[in-house]
Design a protein around this motif. Sequence first.
Motif, short mmCIF file in Angstrom:
data_model
loop_
_atom_site.label_atom_id
_atom_site.label_comp_id
_atom_site.label_asym_id
_atom_site.label_seq_id
_atom_site.Cartn_x
_atom_site.Cartn_y
_atom_site.Cartn_z
N PHE A 90 25.10 26.35 42.01
CA PHE A 90 25.73 25.18 42.62
C PHE A 90 25.78 25.33 44.15
CE2 PHE A 90 27.56 25.51 38.34
CZ PHE A 90 27.37 24.22 37.86
N GLN A 91 26.31 24.30 44.80
CA GLN A 91 26.53 24.35 46.26
C GLN A 91 27.35 25.55 46.67
OE1 GLN A 91 28.41 21.03 48.16
NE2 GLN A 91 26.80 19.62 47.50
N LEU A 165 18.54 25.99 36.97
CA LEU A 165 18.98 24.65 37.33
C LEU A 165 19.68 24.76 38.68
CD1 LEU A 165 20.59 23.58 33.92
CD2 LEU A 165 18.19 23.41 34.63
N LEU A 166 19.16 24.08 39.67
CA LEU A 166 19.70 24.21 41.03
C LEU A 166 20.34 22.90 41.47
CD1 LEU A 166 16.69 26.08 42.72
CD2 LEU A 166 18.60 27.05 41.41
N ASP A 167 21.65 22.93 41.68
CA ASP A 167 22.38 21.73 42.10
C ASP A 167 22.70 21.82 43.58
OD1 ASP A 167 23.89 19.46 42.38
OD2 ASP A 167 25.13 19.82 40.60
N VAL A 196 11.95 25.79 37.21
CA VAL A 196 13.13 25.42 37.99
C VAL A 196 13.28 23.90 38.02
CG1 VAL A 196 14.23 25.52 40.27
CG2 VAL A 196 12.78 27.42 39.51
N LEU A 197 14.50 23.44 37.78
CA LEU A 197 14.84 22.03 37.99
C LEU A 197 15.80 21.99 39.17
CD1 LEU A 197 14.81 19.07 37.08
CD2 LEU A 197 16.59 19.63 35.42
N LEU A 198 15.33 21.42 40.27
CA LEU A 198 16.12 21.36 41.50
C LEU A 198 16.55 19.92 41.74
CD1 LEU A 198 16.99 22.33 44.43
CD2 LEU A 198 14.65 21.83 45.12
N VAL A 199 17.83 19.69 41.92
CA VAL A 199 18.29 18.36 42.33
C VAL A 199 18.85 18.46 43.75
CG1 VAL A 199 18.77 17.65 39.94
CG2 VAL A 199 20.65 18.51 41.36
N THR A 200 18.50 17.47 44.56
CA THR A 200 18.87 17.56 45.97
C THR A 200 18.80 16.20 46.64
OG1 THR A 200 18.33 18.66 48.06
CG2 THR A 200 16.47 18.09 46.65
#
Length: 217
Positions: A90-91, A165-167, A196-200
């Motif tokens: 997470f952040q 999973l990258l938030d 990797v699933l990156l959300v940004t």
Amino acid sequence: MTKQVTLAKGLKLDGVSIALGNRILLAVDHEAAPGEVLTIMGPSGSGKSTLLAYVGGFLDPAFRATGRVFVDGTELTALAPEDRHAGILFQDPLLFPHMSVNGNLLFAIPRAVRGKAERLSLATAALEGVGLAGLGERDPDTLSGGQKARVALARVLLAEPRALLLDEPFSKLDADLRQQIRMLVFAKAHEKGLPVLLVTHDEADAEAAGGAVLRIG
Ligand code: ADP
Ligand code: MG
């Protein structure tokens, strides 16, 4: 009869659609190969964290979701959250404040790994692998933001995840550091063959990730 699914390696979001009330937040039908990054770009409130919650198995019941998620042909969405082995960043690094750096790392190592010496040697190697050799006894509070991000990365990798999973995990770091940590995370994913699933909402993240980019919201 149950449909047999044979998939290549990697993470697959198969017809995933998430709605809140009568509004469809997002629809994703994409894959990330081992070591590669699928980036979902969207503004605040577009449903990025919600998508990761669905993949990780902790979606709030306020949402309605359909579609399936696979890693290496195993359907994650058919498994309990604790059996999915999704590694999430997470952040905030979210280190346990009452434990040393090593304590944080040891906590993440699967129970199947027996023996104190073996566990400590894994933790030590992981710390070295993120450029923090020798900091195992430190209190996480005494680390810089970049060092905390590195410990969080080492910890998530020690848990032997099937996917990352990258938030928006880089968004709180300042520019130089953001670039460093980003490259480290992507390099580790590549080295370990983790999809990797990156959300940004940061275009520079998507560019650095180098994989497919899907825009939502
Ligand atoms: P993002 O991560 O892209 O900023 P979120 O996935 O957190 O967006 O949220 C998507 C939308 O769902 C937002 O409109 C948010 O207000 C709403 N939302 C988030 N969590 C809940 C919840 N538990 N119940 C109802 N609505 C929620
Ligand atoms: Mg979010």
